[in-house]
Design an enzyme around this catalytic site. Structure first.
Site, PDB file in Angstrom:
ATOM      1  N   PHE A 137       0.820  -1.215   0.000  1.00  0.00           N
ATOM      2  CA  PHE A 137       0.000   0.000   0.000  1.00  0.00           C
ATOM      3  C   PHE A 137       0.854   1.264   0.000  1.00  0.00           C
ATOM      4  O   PHE A 137       0.895   2.022  -0.980  1.00  0.00           O
ATOM      5  CB  PHE A 137      -0.928  -0.061   1.210  1.00  0.00           C
ATOM      6  CG  PHE A 137      -1.790   1.147   1.440  1.00  0.00           C
ATOM      7  CD1 PHE A 137      -2.173   1.972   0.396  1.00  0.00           C
ATOM      8  CD2 PHE A 137      -2.233   1.450   2.729  1.00  0.00           C
ATOM      9  CE1 PHE A 137      -2.980   3.082   0.615  1.00  0.00           C
ATOM     10  CE2 PHE A 137      -3.043   2.550   2.960  1.00  0.00           C
ATOM     11  CZ  PHE A 137      -3.403   3.369   1.905  1.00  0.00           C
ATOM     12  N   TYR A 174       1.527  -7.162  16.730  1.00  0.00           N
ATOM     13  CA  TYR A 174       2.008  -6.322  15.631  1.00  0.00           C
ATOM     14  C   TYR A 174       2.603  -5.029  16.174  1.00  0.00           C
ATOM     15  O   TYR A 174       3.723  -4.640  15.826  1.00  0.00           O
ATOM     16  CB  TYR A 174       0.873  -6.018  14.655  1.00  0.00           C
ATOM     17  CG  TYR A 174       1.176  -4.838  13.763  1.00  0.00           C
ATOM     18  CD1 TYR A 174       2.054  -4.965  12.691  1.00  0.00           C
ATOM     19  CD2 TYR A 174       0.596  -3.590  14.004  1.00  0.00           C
ATOM     20  CE1 TYR A 174       2.352  -3.875  11.882  1.00  0.00           C
ATOM     21  CE2 TYR A 174       0.893  -2.505  13.195  1.00  0.00           C
ATOM     22  CZ  TYR A 174       1.768  -2.640  12.147  1.00  0.00           C
ATOM     23  OH  TYR A 174       2.072  -1.563  11.354  1.00  0.00           O
ATOM     24  N   SER A 211       4.567   2.463  13.637  1.00  0.00           N
ATOM     25  CA  SER A 211       3.108   2.405  13.624  1.00  0.00           C
ATOM     26  C   SER A 211       2.524   3.078  14.853  1.00  0.00           C
ATOM     27  O   SER A 211       3.114   3.041  15.941  1.00  0.00           O
ATOM     28  CB  SER A 211       2.636   0.947  13.581  1.00  0.00           C
ATOM     29  OG  SER A 211       1.243   0.852  13.754  1.00  0.00           O
ATOM     30  N   LYS A 268     -13.972  -0.143   2.882  1.00  0.00           N
ATOM     31  CA  LYS A 268     -15.050  -1.056   3.260  1.00  0.00           C
ATOM     32  C   LYS A 268     -16.409  -0.380   3.155  1.00  0.00           C
ATOM     33  O   LYS A 268     -17.390  -0.987   2.704  1.00  0.00           O
ATOM     34  CB  LYS A 268     -14.810  -1.567   4.683  1.00  0.00           C
ATOM     35  CG  LYS A 268     -13.590  -2.468   4.820  1.00  0.00           C
ATOM     36  CD  LYS A 268     -13.342  -2.835   6.273  1.00  0.00           C
ATOM     37  CE  LYS A 268     -12.112  -3.707   6.412  1.00  0.00           C
ATOM     38  NZ  LYS A 268     -11.776  -3.998   7.828  1.00  0.00           N
ATOM     39  N   PHE A 317     -19.169  -0.397  14.188  1.00  0.00           N
ATOM     40  CA  PHE A 317     -19.222  -1.077  15.480  1.00  0.00           C
ATOM     41  C   PHE A 317     -19.960  -0.241  16.527  1.00  0.00           C
ATOM     42  O   PHE A 317     -19.776   0.986  16.596  1.00  0.00           O
ATOM     43  CB  PHE A 317     -17.819  -1.361  16.010  1.00  0.00           C
ATOM     44  CG  PHE A 317     -17.111  -2.487  15.294  1.00  0.00           C
ATOM     45  CD1 PHE A 317     -17.802  -3.608  14.864  1.00  0.00           C
ATOM     46  CD2 PHE A 317     -15.746  -2.423  15.076  1.00  0.00           C
ATOM     47  CE1 PHE A 317     -17.147  -4.648  14.218  1.00  0.00           C
ATOM     48  CE2 PHE A 317     -15.082  -3.440  14.435  1.00  0.00           C
ATOM     49  CZ  PHE A 317     -15.785  -4.557  13.997  1.00  0.00           C
ATOM     50  N   MET A 360       9.419  -0.069   4.006  1.00  0.00           N
ATOM     51  CA  MET A 360       8.004  -0.229   4.311  1.00  0.00           C
ATOM     52  C   MET A 360       7.615  -1.699   4.442  1.00  0.00           C
ATOM     53  O   MET A 360       6.489  -2.017   4.823  1.00  0.00           O
ATOM     54  CB  MET A 360       7.145   0.412   3.211  1.00  0.00           C
ATOM     55  CG  MET A 360       7.362   1.906   3.024  1.00  0.00           C
ATOM     56  SD  MET A 360       6.722   2.905   4.393  1.00  0.00           S
ATOM     57  CE  MET A 360       8.275   3.521   5.091  1.00  0.00           C
ATOM     58  N   GLY A 361       8.525  -2.600   4.103  1.00  0.00           N
ATOM     59  CA  GLY A 361       8.218  -4.025   4.099  1.00  0.00           C
ATOM     60  C   GLY A 361       8.012  -4.566   5.504  1.00  0.00           C
ATOM     61  O   GLY A 361       8.885  -4.433   6.364  1.00  0.00           O
ATOM     62  N   ALA A 362       6.860  -5.164   5.747  1.00  0.00           N
ATOM     63  CA  ALA A 362       6.547  -5.739   7.062  1.00  0.00           C
ATOM     64  C   ALA A 362       5.221  -6.462   6.981  1.00  0.00           C
ATOM     65  O   ALA A 362       4.456  -6.297   6.021  1.00  0.00           O
ATOM     66  CB  ALA A 362       6.454  -4.640   8.127  1.00  0.00           C
ATOM     67  N   ASN A 418      -4.102   5.932  10.882  1.00  0.00           N
ATOM     68  CA  ASN A 418      -5.041   5.187  10.030  1.00  0.00           C
ATOM     69  C   ASN A 418      -4.988   5.716   8.600  1.00  0.00           C
ATOM     70  O   ASN A 418      -5.706   6.643   8.235  1.00  0.00           O
ATOM     71  CB  ASN A 418      -6.463   5.289  10.593  1.00  0.00           C
ATOM     72  CG  ASN A 418      -6.649   4.427  11.824  1.00  0.00           C
ATOM     73  OD1 ASN A 418      -6.042   4.691  12.863  1.00  0.00           O
ATOM     74  ND2 ASN A 418      -7.468   3.400  11.708  1.00  0.00           N
ATOM     75  N   LYS A 457      -5.447  -5.622   0.730  1.00  0.00           N
ATOM     76  CA  LYS A 457      -5.154  -5.855   2.139  1.00  0.00           C
ATOM     77  C   LYS A 457      -6.233  -6.643   2.887  1.00  0.00           C
ATOM     78  O   LYS A 457      -6.108  -6.865   4.088  1.00  0.00           O
ATOM     79  CB  LYS A 457      -4.902  -4.509   2.842  1.00  0.00           C
ATOM     80  CG  LYS A 457      -3.622  -3.836   2.397  1.00  0.00           C
ATOM     81  CD  LYS A 457      -3.494  -2.413   2.936  1.00  0.00           C
ATOM     82  CE  LYS A 457      -3.349  -2.378   4.441  1.00  0.00           C
ATOM     83  NZ  LYS A 457      -2.087  -2.975   4.917  1.00  0.00           N
TER      84      LYS A 457
END
Length: 333
Positions: free
Chosen positions: A10, A144, A117, A189, A203, A76-78, A171, A180
Site C-alpha cells: 500500500f 504487531y 506504527s 469497506k 461497530f 516499508m516491508g513488514a 489510520n 489488504k
C-alpha cells in the site's frame, strides 16, 4: 538509486508513484507478490522502476555488496496485519529483518526512512507524543504493535535514530490498499458496502463515554504520507521518530458521512456488535501529535477527511479502479 522494501504494498507502491511523478525511476523494489488472486501486482503495473527483487533474496544480495549502493532505503516491508497471531513470524519479518536493513544503512551511511506504527501507542493512556525517550512507557495492544515497538526501541538504543527517520503511521487510507483484505481502511469497506446495499455497518461502542459510531481515529490520506516521506528524503539532516497522521481525531460517523457525501447519498448507518476478540484490544481514540514534524520544518497542510475521502472515492473507487496509474492524469492531485 532508491530501494523501497514492501514496494508492491500500500504505502510502498504509493511512494513509488510519488517518485515517478517527480521523474524518478531509478528505484529497486523489494517485495513478495503472492498469488495472482490477491492482485497486489497491480500496484506495480503502470509504474516505473529499475528492478524487482524477491524479499527472501534481498538481504543476502544487500549484505554481500551484490547490489548497487543506494542513496536511500525506504523500508516499508513488514507484516502489517494487527490481527496476526504468529509472534515468531512478526519478530522475524518486522524486527530481525528491519535490524539487518538498519545495520547496513548505518555501516554505509545510507539514508533510512522506515515504517513504525501508531499501534505502538496501545490504548493511548500514555499519549501520542512521538518522543523517543518515552518508548519504554508504551504498551501496545497487539503483537504487531509490539514488534514495531521492539524495533523503535532497538533503533533508539543503537544510534539508528541519530540519522534515520521512523514514521508512526496512523489510520492511512487511499489508492493501492485494495489487496489488504480485512486490513483495508474503513473508507474502502464503507464504499463497498454502500455500493452493495446502500448502507454502512459500524461497530457499537462498548464504553459508556462513547456513543455508537463516535469512536475516534486519526485518519490520514496516503498522499500526505508520501509527501512527508518525500520531504524526509530531501532533508536527510532530519532524524528521529515522527508521527504520520492528520493531527485531528475524527469519528467513524464522520468518515461514513464523508463517504456517502462523496457519492451524493444520504447517510444510512447500522451499528453492529463488536467481535468479542476485539473488545479488549480496541482503540477508542487516536490523534497524532504533529508538532515535532512541524518543528523540524515540514510545512505542507494536511488533507482534511472530507477532501481525502472525496478524492479517493470519486477519482479511484467509483471510477472502476482502486490503484494509481501514471497514464491516467485525471487521478493526479
Amino acid at each position: 538509486m532508491i530501494i523501497i522494501t514492501g514496494g508492491a504494498g500500500f504505502i510502498g507502491s504509493a511512494m513509488l508513484w510519488e517518485l515517478n511523478m517527480q521523474g524518478r525511476d531509478d528505484i529497486l523494489i523489494v517485495d513478495t507478490l503472492g498469488s495472482t488472486a490477491t492482485g497486489q501486482w497491480r500496484n506495480l503495473s503502470g509504474l516505473k522502476f529499475a528492478d524487482f527483487i524477491p524479499r527472501d533474496a534481498f538481504l543476502p544480495l544487500l549484505e554481500t555488496g551484490a547490489l548497487p549502493e543506494p542513496t536511500a532505503i525506504i523500508h516499508m516491508g513488514a507484516i502489517s496485519a494487527t490481527t496476526e497471531t504468529d509472534a515468531d513470524l512478526l519478530i522475524e519479518r518486522n524486527f530481525a529483518f528491519s535490524k539487518s536493513v538498519a545495520a547496513y544503512c548505518m555501516q554505509k551511511r545510507v539514508r533510512l526512512i522506515y515504517a513504525s506504527s501508531a499501534a505502538t501507542y496501545g490504548d493511548g493512556t500514555a499519549g501520542y507524543e512521538d518522543d523517543e525517550t518515552k518508548i519504554d512507557t508504551l504498551r501496545p495492544l497487539n503483537m504487531y504493535g509490539y514488534s514495531k515497538q521492539l524495533f523503535d526501541r532497538w533503533a533508539m538504543k543503537n544510534g539508528v535514530l541519530e540519522s534515520a527517520a521512523g514514521l508512526k503511521f496512523f489510520n492511512v487510507y487511499g489508492p493501492n490498499e485494495y489487496h489488504k483484505g480485512e486490513m483495508t481502511s474503513v473508507v474502502y469497506k464503507a464504499f463497498l458496502q454502500i455500493r452493495e446495499k446502500g448502507s454502512v455497518n459500524l461497530f457499537k461502542s462498548h464504553r459508556p463515554d462513547y456513543l455508537d459510531g463516535q469512536q475516534q481515529r486519526d485518519f490520514v490520506y496516503i498522499r500526505d504520507c508520501t509527501a512527508i516521506m518525500t520531504w524526509l528524503l530531501d532533508h536527510p539532516e532530519v532524524s528521529g521518530l515522527f508521527n504520520a497522521g492528520s493531527g485531528e481525531a475524527r469519528t467513524f460517523n464522520d468518515l461514513a458521512g464523508a463517504t456517502f457525501a462523496a457519492l451524493d447519498m444520504k447517510p444510512d448507518i447500522t451499528y453492529i456488535a463488536m467481535p468479542e476478540n476485539l473488545q479488549g484490544r480496541y482503540q477508542y481514540h487516536t490523534c497524532a501529535s504533529m508538532g515535532k514534524l512541524r518543528r523540524a520544518g515540514y510545512r505542507k497542510p494536511m488533507t482534511t477527511l472530507e477532501e481525502g475521502v472525496r478524492e479517493y472515492v470519486r477519482n479511484y473507487l467509483d471510477s472502476g479502479t482502486s490503484y494509481y496509474d501514471l497514464l491516467n492524469h485525471t487521478k493526479r492531485a
